[in-house]
Design an enzyme around this catalytic site. Sequence first.
Site, mmCIF file in Angstrom:
data_model
loop_
_atom_site.group_PDB
_atom_site.id
_atom_site.type_symbol
_atom_site.label_atom_id
_atom_site.label_comp_id
_atom_site.label_asym_id
_atom_site.label_seq_id
_atom_site.Cartn_x
_atom_site.Cartn_y
_atom_site.Cartn_z
ATOM 1 N N LYS A 37 -56.319 38.174 -31.077
ATOM 2 C CA LYS A 37 -56.517 38.605 -32.466
ATOM 3 C C LYS A 37 -57.947 38.343 -32.918
ATOM 4 O O LYS A 37 -58.609 39.203 -33.495
ATOM 5 C CB LYS A 37 -55.542 37.863 -33.388
ATOM 6 C CG LYS A 37 -54.067 38.117 -33.123
ATOM 7 C CD LYS A 37 -53.208 37.350 -34.107
ATOM 8 C CE LYS A 37 -51.711 37.562 -33.834
ATOM 9 N NZ LYS A 37 -51.264 36.824 -32.650
ATOM 10 N N LYS A 86 -63.206 24.135 -33.037
ATOM 11 C CA LYS A 86 -62.950 24.448 -34.447
ATOM 12 C C LYS A 86 -64.053 23.892 -35.340
ATOM 13 O O LYS A 86 -64.455 24.524 -36.318
ATOM 14 C CB LYS A 86 -61.598 23.882 -34.879
ATOM 15 C CG LYS A 86 -60.392 24.576 -34.262
ATOM 16 C CD LYS A 86 -60.250 25.997 -34.769
ATOM 17 C CE LYS A 86 -58.989 26.649 -34.240
ATOM 18 N NZ LYS A 86 -58.849 28.058 -34.691
ATOM 19 N N LYS A 112 -60.067 37.872 -22.570
ATOM 20 C CA LYS A 112 -58.670 38.240 -22.668
ATOM 21 C C LYS A 112 -58.380 38.840 -24.040
ATOM 22 O O LYS A 112 -59.159 38.686 -24.988
ATOM 23 C CB LYS A 112 -57.785 37.014 -22.425
ATOM 24 C CG LYS A 112 -57.853 35.947 -23.502
ATOM 25 C CD LYS A 112 -56.887 34.814 -23.185
ATOM 26 C CE LYS A 112 -56.897 33.776 -24.305
ATOM 27 N NZ LYS A 112 -55.926 32.675 -24.044
#
Length: 329
Positions: free
Chosen positions: A197, A111, A194
């Site tokens: 979103k 992040k 995979k």
Amino acid sequence: MEIVASGIRPTGNLHLGNYFGAVKSFLKMQDEYKCFFFIADWHSLTTHPNPENLRQSVKTILAEYLACGIDPEKATIYVQSDVREVVELYLYLNMNAYIGELERVTTFKEKVRAQPDNVNAGLLTYPTLMASDVIIHKAVKVPVGKDQEQNMEMMRKFARRFNHIYGVDFFPEPASFHLSDKAVKVPGLDGSGKMGKSEGNAIYLVDDEKTIRKKVMHAVTDSGPAEPNSEKPEPIRNLFTMMEIVSGKDTYDYFNEKYNACEIRYGDMKKQLAADINAFCAPIRERINEMTANEDYLNKVVRSGAEKASASASETLNEVRRIIGFKPY
């Protein structure tokens, strides 16, 4: 009966990867365990959503959970922010968590690289809030993907540390739960990785037939095998993996044989795959639309879930306060 707890962030519609991952685990577990499933709206604050988007996202995920078969008569389903005891336990866990160990968490480091202008305390202490969500119910199992294993180890560490500091055997160390020994990994159709979103390669449960067909027909392929029984490159494996998940065995075998014989027509395969995905999603899509329109039922589920989850959390927190040295409420 053993207790299970798990949640999902309200970050948009559920896709096929969510369904064959978390949701199928939930469906199996609600018949075998005492389950607490929550919508993690506090977790989503790390990305600073606006209030209206947050409320709508919570409603969307709730309706989709229910449409997929989560039964509020079997499992407690609630909104994380309705259970205020969670944040008090989060505070206590943070008092015994160390900056160094939190900074070493892989998801935190990812992040930091992805959003260097928004490295907030919520991101750093994400594992302690995640731990609080679970151990507030003294859960022993958590259905998670392999990408959450480090957070699960942190969760066990915080439970173990609390027990050690206060000389008690209070919190169990929750174990990861997978639907099977080999978790189903639903691929994206963009040629790699995979479905997700953030990757922009997802087929959502609410997608209509036209949208599904368009997405599948744009799936990455190649010019076809040059030799019989060739190994499939990743984009082609992704197509076959998706077909293995949603299509019948005969359909899969037919196209697999065509590939091995160097007779594969990807256009035909995609058309069949799109039809099979739509056949799978159509009844779920219809139930999602029905649930979304039924505000009274959604509000009833949320109120009932909050009452049940708060009762469980309050019992745990009062004992935690006593152990630490505070008066129970």
